[in-house]
Design a protein around this motif. Sequence first.
Motif, PDB file in Angstrom:
ATOM      1  N   VAL A  41      -0.857  -8.568  -3.102  1.00 16.40           N
ATOM      2  CA  VAL A  41      -1.823  -7.302  -3.317  1.00 16.40           C
ATOM      3  C   VAL A  41      -0.983  -6.129  -3.712  1.00 16.40           C
ATOM      4  O   VAL A  41      -0.515  -5.570  -2.600  1.00 16.40           O
ATOM      5  CB  VAL A  41      -2.920  -7.390  -2.176  1.00 16.40           C
ATOM      6  N   GLY A  42      -1.645  -5.385  -4.681  1.00 16.82           N
ATOM      7  CA  GLY A  42      -0.983  -4.060  -5.018  1.00 16.82           C
ATOM      8  C   GLY A  42      -2.092  -2.825  -4.855  1.00 16.82           C
ATOM      9  O   GLY A  42      -3.101  -3.647  -4.837  1.00 16.82           O
ATOM     10  N   PHE A  43      -1.680  -1.868  -4.722  1.00 20.40           N
ATOM     11  CA  PHE A  43      -2.580  -0.797  -4.887  1.00 20.40           C
ATOM     12  C   PHE A  43      -2.428   0.258  -6.318  1.00 20.40           C
ATOM     13  O   PHE A  43      -1.225   0.030  -6.773  1.00 20.40           O
ATOM     14  CB  PHE A  43      -2.304   0.240  -3.567  1.00 20.40           C
ATOM     15  N   ALA A  44      -3.412   0.715  -6.562  1.00 24.46           N
ATOM     16  CA  ALA A  44      -3.068   1.601  -7.774  1.00 24.46           C
ATOM     17  C   ALA A  44      -3.896   2.837  -7.669  1.00 24.46           C
ATOM     18  O   ALA A  44      -5.200   2.875  -7.567  1.00 24.46           O
ATOM     19  CB  ALA A  44      -3.611   0.863  -9.138  1.00 24.46           C
ATOM     20  N   ALA A  45      -3.343   3.813  -7.223  1.00 22.69           N
ATOM     21  CA  ALA A  45      -3.892   5.321  -7.146  1.00 22.69           C
ATOM     22  C   ALA A  45      -3.651   5.909  -8.722  1.00 22.69           C
ATOM     23  O   ALA A  45      -2.797   6.122  -9.109  1.00 22.69           O
ATOM     24  CB  ALA A  45      -2.898   5.948  -5.945  1.00 22.69           C
ATOM     25  N   GLU A  46      -5.183   6.284  -9.107  1.00 24.11           N
ATOM     26  CA  GLU A  46      -5.303   6.862 -10.506  1.00 24.11           C
ATOM     27  C   GLU A  46      -6.083   8.047 -10.422  1.00 24.11           C
ATOM     28  O   GLU A  46      -7.151   8.079  -9.561  1.00 24.11           O
ATOM     29  CB  GLU A  46      -5.827   5.876 -11.356  1.00 24.11           C
ATOM     30  N   THR A  47      -5.682   8.729 -11.384  1.00 33.39           N
ATOM     31  CA  THR A  47      -6.923  10.168 -11.332  1.00 33.39           C
ATOM     32  C   THR A  47      -8.000   9.783 -12.270  1.00 33.39           C
ATOM     33  O   THR A  47      -9.001  10.321 -12.276  1.00 33.39           O
ATOM     34  CB  THR A  47      -6.390  11.348 -11.842  1.00 33.39           C
ATOM     35  N   GLN A  70      14.763   6.066 -13.088  1.00 38.58           N
ATOM     36  CA  GLN A  70      13.731   5.419 -12.337  1.00 38.58           C
ATOM     37  C   GLN A  70      14.081   4.292 -11.281  1.00 38.58           C
ATOM     38  O   GLN A  70      15.236   4.000 -11.265  1.00 38.58           O
ATOM     39  CB  GLN A  70      13.037   4.218 -13.441  1.00 38.58           C
ATOM     40  N   THR A  71      13.160   4.281 -10.277  1.00 41.26           N
ATOM     41  CA  THR A  71      13.701   3.193  -9.291  1.00 41.26           C
ATOM     42  C   THR A  71      12.973   2.023  -9.688  1.00 41.26           C
ATOM     43  O   THR A  71      12.340   1.785 -10.498  1.00 41.26           O
ATOM     44  CB  THR A  71      12.805   3.724  -8.016  1.00 41.26           C
ATOM     45  N   ALA A  72      13.485   0.866  -9.145  1.00 39.79           N
ATOM     46  CA  ALA A  72      13.038  -0.414  -9.190  1.00 39.79           C
ATOM     47  C   ALA A  72      11.445  -0.730  -8.638  1.00 39.79           C
ATOM     48  O   ALA A  72      11.377   0.135  -7.708  1.00 39.79           O
ATOM     49  CB  ALA A  72      13.553  -1.386  -8.547  1.00 39.79           C
ATOM     50  N   ASP A  73      10.585  -1.381  -9.241  1.00 42.30           N
ATOM     51  CA  ASP A  73       9.229  -1.512  -8.722  1.00 42.30           C
ATOM     52  C   ASP A  73       9.248  -2.598  -7.617  1.00 42.30           C
ATOM     53  O   ASP A  73       9.588  -3.771  -8.175  1.00 42.30           O
ATOM     54  CB  ASP A  73       8.563  -1.912 -10.174  1.00 42.30           C
ATOM     55  N   VAL A  74       8.902  -2.321  -6.749  1.00 43.25           N
ATOM     56  CA  VAL A  74       9.153  -3.218  -5.449  1.00 43.25           C
ATOM     57  C   VAL A  74       8.061  -4.352  -5.821  1.00 43.25           C
ATOM     58  O   VAL A  74       8.310  -5.638  -5.589  1.00 43.25           O
ATOM     59  CB  VAL A  74       8.710  -2.564  -4.051  1.00 43.25           C
ATOM     60  N   LEU A  75       6.664  -3.948  -5.912  1.00 42.17           N
ATOM     61  CA  LEU A  75       5.603  -4.845  -6.135  1.00 42.17           C
ATOM     62  C   LEU A  75       5.806  -5.822  -7.312  1.00 42.17           C
ATOM     63  O   LEU A  75       5.711  -6.980  -7.145  1.00 42.17           O
ATOM     64  CB  LEU A  75       4.194  -4.230  -6.543  1.00 42.17           C
ATOM     65  N   ALA A  76       6.364  -5.184  -8.723  1.00 39.09           N
ATOM     66  CA  ALA A  76       6.787  -6.059  -9.537  1.00 39.09           C
ATOM     67  C   ALA A  76       7.840  -7.344  -9.141  1.00 39.09           C
ATOM     68  O   ALA A  76       7.868  -8.477  -9.434  1.00 39.09           O
ATOM     69  CB  ALA A  76       7.216  -5.599 -10.941  1.00 39.09           C
ATOM     70  N   ALA A  99       1.058  -1.131  -0.268  1.00 46.28           N
ATOM     71  CA  ALA A  99       0.056   0.036  -0.083  1.00 46.28           C
ATOM     72  C   ALA A  99       0.707   1.348  -0.113  1.00 46.28           C
ATOM     73  O   ALA A  99       0.314   2.334   0.058  1.00 46.28           O
ATOM     74  CB  ALA A  99      -0.997  -0.041   1.161  1.00 46.28           C
ATOM     75  N   ALA A 100       2.130   0.912   0.060  1.00 46.29           N
ATOM     76  CA  ALA A 100       3.021   2.247   0.033  1.00 46.29           C
ATOM     77  C   ALA A 100       2.909   2.937  -1.220  1.00 46.29           C
ATOM     78  O   ALA A 100       2.706   2.468  -2.256  1.00 46.29           O
ATOM     79  CB  ALA A 100       4.474   1.960   0.561  1.00 46.29           C
ATOM     80  N   ALA A 101       3.275   4.436  -1.219  1.00 42.73           N
ATOM     81  CA  ALA A 101       3.589   5.101  -2.297  1.00 42.73           C
ATOM     82  C   ALA A 101       4.766   5.222  -2.579  1.00 42.73           C
ATOM     83  O   ALA A 101       5.543   6.095  -1.982  1.00 42.73           O
ATOM     84  CB  ALA A 101       2.838   6.306  -2.263  1.00 42.73           C
ATOM     85  N   GLU A 110      -4.768  -3.758 -16.009  1.00 41.21           N
ATOM     86  CA  GLU A 110      -3.522  -3.669 -16.766  1.00 41.21           C
ATOM     87  C   GLU A 110      -2.397  -3.747 -15.751  1.00 41.21           C
ATOM     88  O   GLU A 110      -1.322  -4.495 -15.854  1.00 41.21           O
ATOM     89  CB  GLU A 110      -3.575  -2.549 -17.791  1.00 41.21           C
ATOM     90  N   LYS A 111      -2.399  -3.007 -14.625  1.00 42.91           N
ATOM     91  CA  LYS A 111      -1.323  -3.026 -13.636  1.00 42.91           C
ATOM     92  C   LYS A 111      -1.137  -4.213 -12.849  1.00 42.91           C
ATOM     93  O   LYS A 111      -0.029  -4.878 -12.978  1.00 42.91           O
ATOM     94  CB  LYS A 111      -1.722  -1.906 -12.544  1.00 42.91           C
ATOM     95  N   CYS A 112      -2.139  -5.044 -12.678  1.00 38.44           N
ATOM     96  CA  CYS A 112      -2.096  -6.326 -12.170  1.00 38.44           C
ATOM     97  C   CYS A 112      -1.345  -7.579 -12.842  1.00 38.44           C
ATOM     98  O   CYS A 112      -0.579  -8.052 -12.641  1.00 38.44           O
ATOM     99  CB  CYS A 112      -3.616  -6.912 -11.931  1.00 38.44           C
TER     100      CYS A 112
HETATM  101  N1  CTP Z   1       5.161   0.311  -6.459  1.00 40.12           N
HETATM  102  C1  CTP Z   1       6.257  -0.337  -6.177  1.00 40.12           C
HETATM  103  N2  CTP Z   1       7.331   0.226  -6.570  1.00 40.12           N
HETATM  104  C2  CTP Z   1       7.580   1.542  -7.543  1.00 40.12           C
HETATM  105  C3  CTP Z   1       6.128   1.746  -7.711  1.00 40.12           C
HETATM  106  C4  CTP Z   1       5.070   1.288  -7.303  1.00 40.12           C
HETATM  107  O1  CTP Z   1       6.361  -1.145  -5.536  1.00 40.12           O
HETATM  108  N3  CTP Z   1       8.686   1.881  -7.685  1.00 40.12           N
HETATM  109  C5  CTP Z   1       3.711  -0.254  -6.204  1.00 40.12           C
HETATM  110  C6  CTP Z   1       2.712   0.639  -5.170  1.00 40.12           C
HETATM  111  O2  CTP Z   1       3.147   0.409  -3.919  1.00 40.12           O
HETATM  112  C7  CTP Z   1       1.321   0.206  -5.517  1.00 40.12           C
HETATM  113  C8  CTP Z   1       1.642  -0.182  -7.125  1.00 40.12           C
HETATM  114  O3  CTP Z   1       2.837  -0.540  -7.182  1.00 40.12           O
HETATM  115  O4  CTP Z   1       0.910  -1.103  -4.919  1.00 40.12           O
HETATM  116  C9  CTP Z   1       1.029   0.468  -8.092  1.00 40.12           C
HETATM  117  O5  CTP Z   1       1.847   1.919  -7.663  1.00 40.12           O
HETATM  118  P1  CTP Z   1       1.278   3.213  -8.834  1.00 40.12           P
HETATM  119  O6  CTP Z   1       1.828   4.424  -8.321  1.00 40.12           O
HETATM  120  O7  CTP Z   1      -0.267   3.463  -8.817  1.00 40.12           O
HETATM  121  O8  CTP Z   1       1.788   2.630 -10.303  1.00 40.12           O
HETATM  122  P2  CTP Z   1       3.230   2.573 -11.062  1.00 40.12           P
HETATM  123  O9  CTP Z   1       3.646   1.208 -11.152  1.00 40.12           O
HETATM  124  O10 CTP Z   1       3.950   3.664 -10.483  1.00 40.12           O
HETATM  125  O11 CTP Z   1       2.537   3.169 -12.534  1.00 40.12           O
HETATM  126  P3  CTP Z   1       1.934   4.561 -12.775  1.00 40.12           P
HETATM  127  O12 CTP Z   1       2.628   5.673 -11.701  1.00 40.12           O
HETATM  128  O13 CTP Z   1       2.642   4.896 -14.229  1.00 40.12           O
HETATM  129  O14 CTP Z   1       0.262   4.665 -12.742  1.00 40.12           O
END
Ligand code: CTP
Length: 398
Positions: free
Chosen positions: A323-329, A304-310, A273-275, A341-343
């Motif tokens: 479980v991931g979160f997606a905050a979208e406008t 770019q940072t590494a994507d933790v969730l992925a 759930a972290a941003a 798509e994110k999942c």
């Molecule tokens: N997340 C992560 N590592 C990152 C960026 C995001 O683990 N460097 C995780 C967030 O914790 C969340 C999920 O990915 O569970 C979606 O984050 P979000 O910011 O909505 O998506 P992004 O992958 O950053 O894509 P975008 O900003 O292009 O929508």
Amino acid sequence: MTRQLRIVVGITGGIAAYKALSVVRAFVRDGHDVNVVATDAALEFVGRASLEALSRNPISTGLYDDVANVRHVQLGQTADVVVVAPATANTLANMAGGHAHDLLGNILLATRGRVVVAPAMHTEMWNHPATQANVATLRARGVSIVGPETGNLTGDDSGVGRMVEPDSLVAACYAAAHSPQRLDLVGKRILISGGGTREQIDPVRFLGNRSSGRQAVALAEAALARGAKVSFVHAFMDVAVPAGVDAHHTPTAAEMLETMVQLSPQHDIVVMAAAVADYRPVDISDEKIKKSADGAPVKLGLEQTADVLATISQSPGRTNLIVGFAAETASGSALEELAREKCERKRCDVVAANTVSWTEGIASHDNAVTLVWRNTPKIERITGDKLSVAHRILDMLV
Ligand code: CTP
């Protein structure tokens, strides 16, 4: 513990009855009023004198003891918690059937308190469809089933069927007494990340985001109330880290990645759930960056940072639920599409998506979340305060 609880400990006839002595002792140590009700079979395993000495109350065995005080009704009606430990297969069957042919059965029918049950039996008996159906019936009635665990059993065999350890059972009883929720996450380990990371630019500046950490804290509190062991990996939040979690502070995306990769395999469920910052400065200046004299715009090189969730979702051989979160406008069907798509792209199991704007989602006390599952058309929409949303998310994961 602040409030003194009235606790009835029902002991039935299994070898694990010896563990009930430690349970009684812990309740008395913590200042609670404990009445032990032992079946005749239980007294084949533990002695009346030990139980009376530890509980500091006379123990009750028969339906016809102290009839003048209508003891079976009185004990049940006044109890905050009735805990049955160990509960044999026969006891579970009696409870599911609502039988009242002994004192414990009567108390269980008369009580308005929380009922917590610690089954103990051989693996075959636990796995028998009759026992499993009885457990499902009891759970559906709001009874908390704690354990059994896997380990050595009475004979040479081992498997599922061991009664939980006294400390876990005592903690589960306190949680039940103080929570309206079911204890459906006892024995589960949940890892939750929350808050917003900060990427340093120079010694006084950072790139951050508006995440308050409230939804993550609500998830941790809900999981704790339901009996889970919670690890909490947090960046910066507007709210306090909840009591009772194993907390790890990770200020930056890189630190969060390292901690999450290390902890994820030790947990049954991970909720990201972290941003997390998507970009960080290529170079961190050791000195404060000075304003340019001519007013020219400043360029900040970002990588770019590494994507933790992925990363944790795609770790080879993973078996946990992520479980991931997606905050979208976006909102409505566009939000659902982005979540799916994110999942799929990150390969987590579930995405909880919410709409964010200057006024919605972030930092507020309420939330509106849409849950989507990878590879299924399943969808769930949840709205409410962040704690109710947290409980509904956990309901879906359970
Ligand atoms: N997340 C992560 N590592 C990152 C960026 C995001 O683990 N460097 C995780 C967030 O914790 C969340 C999920 O990915 O569970 C979606 O984050 P979000 O910011 O909505 O998506 P992004 O992958 O950053 O894509 P975008 O900003 O292009 O929508």
